[in-house]
Design an enzyme around this catalytic site. Sequence first.
Site, PDB file in Angstrom:
ATOM      1  CG  HIS A 135      -6.822  -2.834  10.302  1.00 24.83           C
ATOM      2  ND1 HIS A 135      -5.831  -2.604  10.549  1.00 24.83           N
ATOM      3  CD2 HIS A 135      -7.187  -3.845   9.291  1.00 24.83           C
ATOM      4  CE1 HIS A 135      -5.073  -3.301   9.463  1.00 24.83           C
ATOM      5  NE2 HIS A 135      -5.978  -3.857   8.825  1.00 24.83           N
ATOM      6  CE1 TYR A 156       2.034  -7.322  -4.384  1.00 29.74           C
ATOM      7  CE2 TYR A 156       0.921  -6.581  -2.318  1.00 29.74           C
ATOM      8  CZ  TYR A 156       1.692  -7.485  -3.016  1.00 29.74           C
ATOM      9  OH  TYR A 156       2.260  -8.369  -2.354  1.00 29.74           O
ATOM     10  CG  ASP A 180      -7.433  -7.052   6.896  1.00 25.59           C
ATOM     11  OD1 ASP A 180      -6.746  -6.596   7.809  1.00 25.59           O
ATOM     12  OD2 ASP A 180      -7.670  -6.478   5.807  1.00 25.59           O
ATOM     13  CB  SER A 226      -0.959  -3.897   7.754  1.00 31.12           C
ATOM     14  OG  SER A 226      -2.248  -3.298   7.461  1.00 31.12           O
ATOM     15  CE  LYS A 244      -5.969  -3.597   4.510  1.00 30.84           C
ATOM     16  NZ  LYS A 244      -6.272  -4.179   5.837  1.00 30.84           N
ATOM     17  CB  CYS A 274       0.852  -6.879  13.786  1.00 29.40           C
ATOM     18  SG  CYS A 274       1.777  -5.473  13.692  1.00 29.40           S
ATOM     19  NE  ARG A 314      -0.092  -8.581   2.429  1.00 32.98           N
ATOM     20  CZ  ARG A 314      -0.382  -8.152   3.285  1.00 32.98           C
ATOM     21  NH1 ARG A 314      -1.712  -8.851   3.957  1.00 32.98           N
ATOM     22  NH2 ARG A 314      -0.169  -7.231   4.058  1.00 32.98           N
ATOM     23  NE  ARG A 362      -2.486  -1.230   3.289  1.00 32.24           N
ATOM     24  CZ  ARG A 362      -1.957  -0.505   4.467  1.00 32.24           C
ATOM     25  NH1 ARG A 362      -1.877   0.649   4.286  1.00 32.24           N
ATOM     26  NH2 ARG A 362      -1.225  -1.138   5.532  1.00 32.24           N
TER      27      ARG A 362
HETATM   28  O1  SAT Z   1      -4.115  -3.310   2.351  1.00 36.51           O
HETATM   29  S1  SAT Z   1      -3.766  -4.606   1.917  1.00 36.51           S
HETATM   30  O2  SAT Z   1      -4.922  -5.111   1.839  1.00 36.51           O
HETATM   31  O3  SAT Z   1      -2.767  -4.568   0.934  1.00 36.51           O
HETATM   32  C1  SAT Z   1      -2.853  -5.607   3.338  1.00 36.51           C
HETATM   33  C2  SAT Z   1      -2.732  -4.573   4.703  1.00 36.51           C
HETATM   34  O4  SAT Z   1      -1.867  -3.832   4.791  1.00 36.51           O
HETATM   35  O5  SAT Z   1      -3.485  -5.011   5.549  1.00 36.51           O
HETATM   36 MN    MN Z   2      -5.035  -5.400   7.272  1.00 39.31          MN
END
Ligand code: SAT
Ligand code: MN
Length: 617
Positions: free
Chosen positions: A248, A219, A295, A270, A228, A272, A387, A77
Amino acid sequence: MTTINSTPVTANRKLLNWVEEIVQLCQPAAVHWCDGTQQEYDALCELMVKGGTFTRLDGKLRPGSFLVRSHASDVARVENRTYICSPNKDDAGPTNNWADPVEMRKKLKELFKGCMKGRTLYVIPFAMGPLDSPLCRIGVEITDSPYVVVNMRIMARMGRVVLDKLGAKGEFISCLHSVGAPLQPGQQDVPWPCEPDVSRKHIVHFTEDLSIWSYGSGYGGNALLGKKCLALRIASLMARKEGWFAEHMLVLCLTSPQGKKYYLAAAFPSACGKTNLAMMQPTLPGWTLRCLGDDIAWIRLGADGRLYAMNPETGFFGVAPGTSNKTNPNAVATVARNSIFTNVVLRSDGDVWWEDMGVPPPEKGMDWEGREWTPGCGRKGAHPNARFTAPAAQCPAIDPDWENPQGVPLSAILFGGRRPSTIPLVNEAFSWEHGVFLGSAAGSETTSAALHQAGVLRRDPFAMLPFCGYHIGDYFAHWLALARRTDRAKLPRIFFVNWFRKSADGRWLWPGFGENSRVLKWICERIEGAGKAVRTPIGLLPAPDALDMKGLDISGADLAELLSLDVEGWKKEAADVGGNYQKFGERLPAELNKELQDLKARLNEEPTMDLGKASVR
Ligand code: SAT
Ligand code: MN
């Protein structure tokens, strides 16, 4: 002249007009309305295999699965290219990049003009949440990336069923995406088209019409706009207005040996360990854990006054490196088939590999940049933010209620992050307000999930720093207000956890993964009013003998350190949180400032509390 190679099966005028407008603007060579069928998915995968974007993995080792390598500039990101465009700059707040919506629209129209030349424009009707859920929201993503289409089919409900639900008059969130790489006549395409110049990438959210415009990246969260962009940034705006929460957070169900179920949600930044915790296998006998999401959680107040959480997604977009049978056997099983792997190692036997996969590396393979790779060559084979995209339904630990349209009632909310020092293994908030304070003060060492320096401490309130679509001070107020809307006794308890504490000589103090069940067990006991705790200046810590440590070989000294209160460290922590609070100005709710001042006072008044003798609450 644009070819229409499928017919829109919708009478929704607004949608038809919008698609027509974008076709005029982006000038694609063809338009494809996605129906969401398996045949369409297979055909697009095949198209990408022929075009060199996808490599089909071995049909026996990894059936129905593909490898893809992104451009080296497009691996995560791009937070510094992500914008919230509200008419009033203050409404985006200090944690977001703001741009004037009128100026930004002008700029984007220029960027998008003719940007899909030579490519197919795909129309992806998608839904976040089960179609019959009160929280279900419909989006339509227009993209020129078939990679996005197939990933979206794993991550969200999409296609014909969504158009049916939308009907002739339904509302949708418009999500426009382009990789930003038009093809001139005769120009050969590349495997991962994108705009390599980072300064031209834009991930933009307009708060007035709740639309999303994403340009230049293919990506993850930059391009799969349901995730997101819609389910967090745009949804957080809708949630604030309508009185719910877009978070989140993972959602899991823990069942005790007595058969009692506890639904927990947890917010970690993210990369973690949300996916690992979400489908963890408890090491404690008799306890089982089921996964509802890894997520994102959409949370609403139920008619009974409890908070109900629902996962709006249908797949996992998880970090591959580090995923092994030891760290996350359920994820390993989930990605055994029908999965897409981005930026991992391709083995010569046609399977994939990544660092810390728990199996020996191949003697020779191809790294995430497509170069020949051997284990000793000095380079990582997989990108740290490599990923997998995999269907949630394939997870052996998926909870039977994961698609329950009502969601599941939460007993606890956890916050956490990567904190090598100061923060104890687990800490329970004194109250709702104190819990919101702990969430607002959350921090973590940064990871490779975003393009910036990894491994530095940054404050990441509620793990929402990159994902809150409005002023974070107003966001805290929205959370605080919940306690005035329901019976406090029905609110989930709030805890702060830290699996990442290190010793002075740099060792992990806590084994993590399945052993985290010991911490979750204490949390369940606290919910039942049974678990023993000591009252400290920072919150309620487990009494020295409160954690079930049967069968875990960890020294008494290490455990004591994990559960100790580092007064000096916490004084620094409080000062740093206070410094961060300064940024929020007048919109920081007074309750949180009071919590901070109370913490500072407690740290000064009770600095030498002997935890061994402290009273049990
Ligand atoms: O935002 S992504 O879907 O690329 C992954 C993340 O940061 O949680
Ligand atoms: Mn995430």
